[in-house]
Write an enzyme that holds these catalytic residues in place. Structure first.
Site, PDB file in Angstrom:
ATOM      1  N   ARG A   1       0.815  -1.217   0.000  1.00  7.08           N
ATOM      2  CA  ARG A   1       0.000   0.000   0.000  1.00  7.08           C
ATOM      3  C   ARG A   1       0.849   1.268   0.000  1.00  7.08           C
ATOM      4  O   ARG A   1       0.398   2.319  -0.445  1.00  7.08           O
ATOM      5  CB  ARG A   1      -0.933   0.018   1.224  1.00  7.08           C
ATOM      6  CG  ARG A   1      -0.191   0.097   2.527  1.00  7.08           C
ATOM      7  CD  ARG A   1      -1.031   0.412   3.732  1.00  7.08           C
ATOM      8  NE  ARG A   1      -0.155   0.494   4.894  1.00  7.08           N
ATOM      9  CZ  ARG A   1       0.512   1.576   5.246  1.00  7.08           C
ATOM     10  NH1 ARG A   1       0.393   2.691   4.543  1.00  7.08           N
ATOM     11  NH2 ARG A   1       1.304   1.563   6.302  1.00  7.08           N
TER      12      ARG A   1
ATOM     13  N   CYS B   1      -0.927  -3.009  13.540  1.00  9.01           N
ATOM     14  CA  CYS B   1      -0.003  -4.021  13.013  1.00  9.01           C
ATOM     15  C   CYS B   1       0.159  -5.140  14.039  1.00  9.01           C
ATOM     16  O   CYS B   1       0.090  -6.319  13.700  1.00  9.01           O
ATOM     17  CB  CYS B   1       1.346  -3.396  12.688  1.00  9.01           C
ATOM     18  SG  CYS B   1       1.294  -2.226  11.326  1.00  9.01           S
TER      19      CYS B   1
ATOM     20  N   ARG C   1       0.198  -8.922  12.674  1.00  6.33           N
ATOM     21  CA  ARG C   1      -0.251  -9.291  11.324  1.00  6.33           C
ATOM     22  C   ARG C   1       0.727  -8.834  10.253  1.00  6.33           C
ATOM     23  O   ARG C   1       0.849  -9.449   9.193  1.00  6.33           O
ATOM     24  CB  ARG C   1      -1.630  -8.697  11.035  1.00  6.33           C
ATOM     25  CG  ARG C   1      -1.617  -7.179  10.965  1.00  6.33           C
ATOM     26  CD  ARG C   1      -2.877  -6.549  10.415  1.00  6.33           C
ATOM     27  NE  ARG C   1      -2.735  -5.097  10.385  1.00  6.33           N
ATOM     28  CZ  ARG C   1      -2.206  -4.406   9.386  1.00  6.33           C
ATOM     29  NH1 ARG C   1      -1.764  -5.035   8.311  1.00  6.33           N
ATOM     30  NH2 ARG C   1      -2.102  -3.091   9.448  1.00  6.33           N
TER      31      ARG C   1
END
Length: 294
Positions: free
Chosen positions: A29, A174, A194
């Site tokens: 991203r 996160c 993650r």
């Protein structure tokens, strides 16, 4: 489980090396691109005041402490950290960045991120300046109460992942959840992450959750045991490759010691200040410059 006879920092260095050699190349991203693997585990002993602050390059210790205390106070205004010289949330709190992810809030208002979820899960988020006293579920207080009342519980879990609030956060979590365990008078913590930026984020996260475990052990009269780090997507940003190749050539040095030495009454986690922690013997290799992808 048998301990790695080598320095525990080799777990991190070996994982970085594995990603550099075997990671799948992906766009992400941020537009930077990564090398990525899925699924990894590291374990770090916290016994005898050991503090796993990585030594193969300098980690921003003050930033680790101030950010954790910021979360424990349930704060969400990045300017609070910036006034202390900690600018790790500055890019994500910038008005331009917030607008780019569809959020219309004041500069620095990060939304219902980690600290809000830890201390007020389920409450309706308004602004970083609003009062949330008594609102939502205080997961940190509940975890500490459970450690004291029922240390054998397998339900001492704190989650920062609230699907209802994800769209209002400057950055979704996160490190999404952690669990405490008490065995033989020692407090251990396992955290699931993650998404792990191996260059900048993961060394910081190792230290942060180790510090959290040490702090909660102090409050509950236990000894620190172990920090266990589970990673989902463990990645190296492409603009970190050369820096990390340099870092993995460096031999680890002895981990420092960390002592909790409160300078006043500290009965709740939000009472602690930076000065209440004493870092002893941190002798890292020099810093290595890496860019942050926001």
């Amino acid at each position: 489980m048998p301990q790695d006879p080598r320095h525990p920092e080799h777990q991190y260095l070996d994982l970085v090396k594995h990603i550099l050699e075997n990671g799948a190349r992906r766009m992400d991203r941020t537009g930077t691109g990564t090398l990525s693997v899925f699924g990894a585990t590291m374990r770090f002993s916290l016994e005898d005041n050991t503090f796993p602050l990585l030594t193969t390059r300098r980690v921003f210790y003050r930033g680790v402490v101030e950010e954790l205390l910021f979360f424990l106070r349930g704060e969400t205004d990045s300017k609070v950290l910036e006034k202390k010289g900690v600018r790790i949330w500055e890019k994500n709190g910038a008005k331009q960045f917030l607008q780019s992810v569809g959020i219309d809030r004041e500069e620095g208002d990060l939304g219902p991120i980690y600290g809000f979820q830890w201390r007020h899960f389920g409450a309706r988020y308004e602004t970083s300046a609003s009062s949330y006293e008594g609102k939502g579920v205080d997961q940190i207080a509940s975890a500490i109460a459970a450690i004291r009342a029922n240390p054998a519980s397998r339900r001492i879990v704190v989650s920062a992942w609230n699907p209802t609030d994800l769209g209002s956060m400057a950055l979704p979590p996160c490190h999404v959840l952690f669990q405490f365990n008490v065995t033989d008078g020692k407090l251990s913590c396992a955290m699931y992450q993650r998404s792990g930026d191996m260059g900048l984020g993961v060394p910081f996260n190792i230290a942060s959750y180790s510090l959290l475990t040490i702090l909660v052990a102090h409050l509950t009269g236990l000894q620190p045991g172990e920090f266990v780090h589970f990673l989902g997507d463990a990645h190296v940003y492409l603009d970190h490759v050369d820096s990390l190749r340099q870092q993995i050539q460096r031999p680890p040095r002895a981990f420092p010691k960390l002592f909790v030495s409160p300078k006043g009454p500290r009965t709740e986690p939000e009472h602690f200040q930076y000065e209440d922690f004493e870092l002893v013997g941190y002798d890292p290799h020099p810093a290595i410059k890496m860019n942050m992808s926001a």
